[in-house]
Design an enzyme around this catalytic site. Structure first.
Site, PDB file in Angstrom:
ATOM      1  N   ASP A   1       7.118   2.450  -2.868  1.00 30.27           N
ATOM      2  CA  ASP A   1       6.017   3.204  -2.281  1.00 30.27           C
ATOM      3  C   ASP A   1       5.920   4.610  -2.845  1.00 30.27           C
ATOM      4  OD1 ASP A   1       4.853   1.714   0.422  1.00 30.27           O
ATOM      5  OD2 ASP A   1       6.850   1.061  -0.162  1.00 30.27           O
TER       6      ASP A   1
ATOM      7  N   LYS B   1      10.595  -0.272   1.264  1.00 34.11           N
ATOM      8  CA  LYS B   1      10.776  -0.746   2.631  1.00 34.11           C
ATOM      9  C   LYS B   1      12.232  -0.638   3.066  1.00 34.11           C
ATOM     10  CE  LYS B   1       8.030  -1.770   4.646  1.00 34.11           C
ATOM     11  NZ  LYS B   1       7.249  -0.842   5.481  1.00 34.11           N
TER      12      LYS B   1
END
Length: 349
Positions: free
Chosen positions: A240, A251
């Site tokens: 991300d 995550k």
């Protein structure tokens, strides 16, 4: 290749259609988004998720809202448009693709201040379309580069969902899996369930099975054992945000998988387009980590599994230090054993 679009824009209707990922794997349903408020909610609720897909959705959301602005002067348009992008940017803090896409959209407004409001509205739709098209191209190139690191017949472990439904097409971590399938190669996948929202169980296994790819689901705490048993040849995860020194946010649980991979001598790869590279963030310690509501852990999927009133810590992401990363794979190429010097050599300042 999986024939599913997670985000698409209907120009005539000025609406966004998104695959509701909270309903998978039991229901494949699509939401019609007509306002930035409903899009903001869809992003927060993870109805649309995956860093690239969030960026695409936000770009279309900004373009959609711009079409509705009833102003004629550039100054008035720009002022209201800035409020739109600021609102969308407040939805989730960790995935840098969201801000990258909105910044690109804002730059269009800045660069075309000489044009009419009507022309600006057209330019914004075209830019959002371009962001989506570029993401698909970047993901395919990531897959091409990743395939050079893998061999026919190998088995890959992945964490969370970095597949086609998290992007415009192909995915990031799963891109080489799809390309291998297209070319008659065999790559098998072990998918971590990915607590607490089970993106691996609900999403990764769903899309891989739909594409006819051999996938085996395991719980997160089985990863060490399957590595010990020699079942895993490589780990590939998405991301991300990647900091300037190569630290990567992904995550929650990814860091633990990286530690296990190093212990067992298994290469650990991070795959992501340049839209996830944040050269303004020096190290992973500066990446903002989203914390989500306790109910996702205490009452996951509507069933209470913890006592009332228990204290809960629920970070949605963790950061894997660059020392544990065998290579970062982007559409520009592979950075082996990433560090700040190598990152700056490829991505500049």
């Amino acid at each position: 290749m999986l024939q599913v679009e997670s985000v698409r824009y209907l120009k005539e209707e000025n609406q966004i259609i998104i695959l509701d990922q909270t309903l998978l794997p039991t229901k494949e349903e699509y939401l019609t988004i007509s306002t930035i408020e409903s899009l903001w909610e869809a992003i927060v609720k993870l109805q649309v998720r995956g860093a690239p897909a969030i960026g695409i959705a936000a770009a279309y959301g900004a373009a959609m809202a711009a079409q509705k602005l009833d102003v004629t002067s550039y100054e008035a348009f720009n002022q209201e448009y800035q409020a739109i992008t600021a609102y969308l940017a407040s939805s989730r803090p960790t995935a840098v693709n969201l801000f990258w896409a909105l910044n690109r959209m804002e730059q269009i407004v800045k660069d075309h201040s000489h044009q009419s409001v009507a022309q600006l509205k057209v330019q914004l739709i075209e830019e959002a379309d371009l962001i989506k098209k570029e993401d698909a191209q970047m993901c395919k190139q990531i897959g091409e580069h990743a395939l050079t690191l893998l061999e026919d017949g190998q088995t890959v472990l992945t964490h969370c969902n970095a597949g086609a439904i998290a992007t415009a097409q192909y995915g990031t971590a799963l891109a080489p899996i799809y390309l291998a399938k297209e070319r008659g190669m065999t790559l098998r996948v072990y998918a971590d369930e990915t607590r607490p929202l089970l993106q691996g169980a609900r999403l990764t296994t769903w899309e891989l099975m739909k594409a006819g790819i051999d996938v085996t689901l395991i719980t997160d705490n089985m990863a060490a054992m399957v590595m010990q048993q020699g079942k895993i040849d490589a780990v590939i995860v998405g991301c991300d945000r990647i900091a300037a020194n190569g630290d990567a946010a992904n995550k929650i649980g990814t860091y633990g998988v990286a530690v296990l991979a190093e212990k067992h001598g298994i290469p650990f790869y991070v795959a992501g387009p340049t839209s996830t590279i944040d050269m303004d963030t020096k190290t992973g310690s500066e990446i903002p980590i989203e914390e989500r509501e306790a109910i996702e852990i205490t009452n996951g999927f509507g069933k209470q599994t913890a006592p009332d009133g228990v204290k809960v810590y629920n970070p949605a992401f963790d950061v894997t230090p660059h020392e544990l990363i065998t290579a970062i794979i982007t559409e520009k190429g592979v950075i082996e054993r990433p560090d700040e010097a190598k990152m700056r050599a490829m991505f500049g300042e």
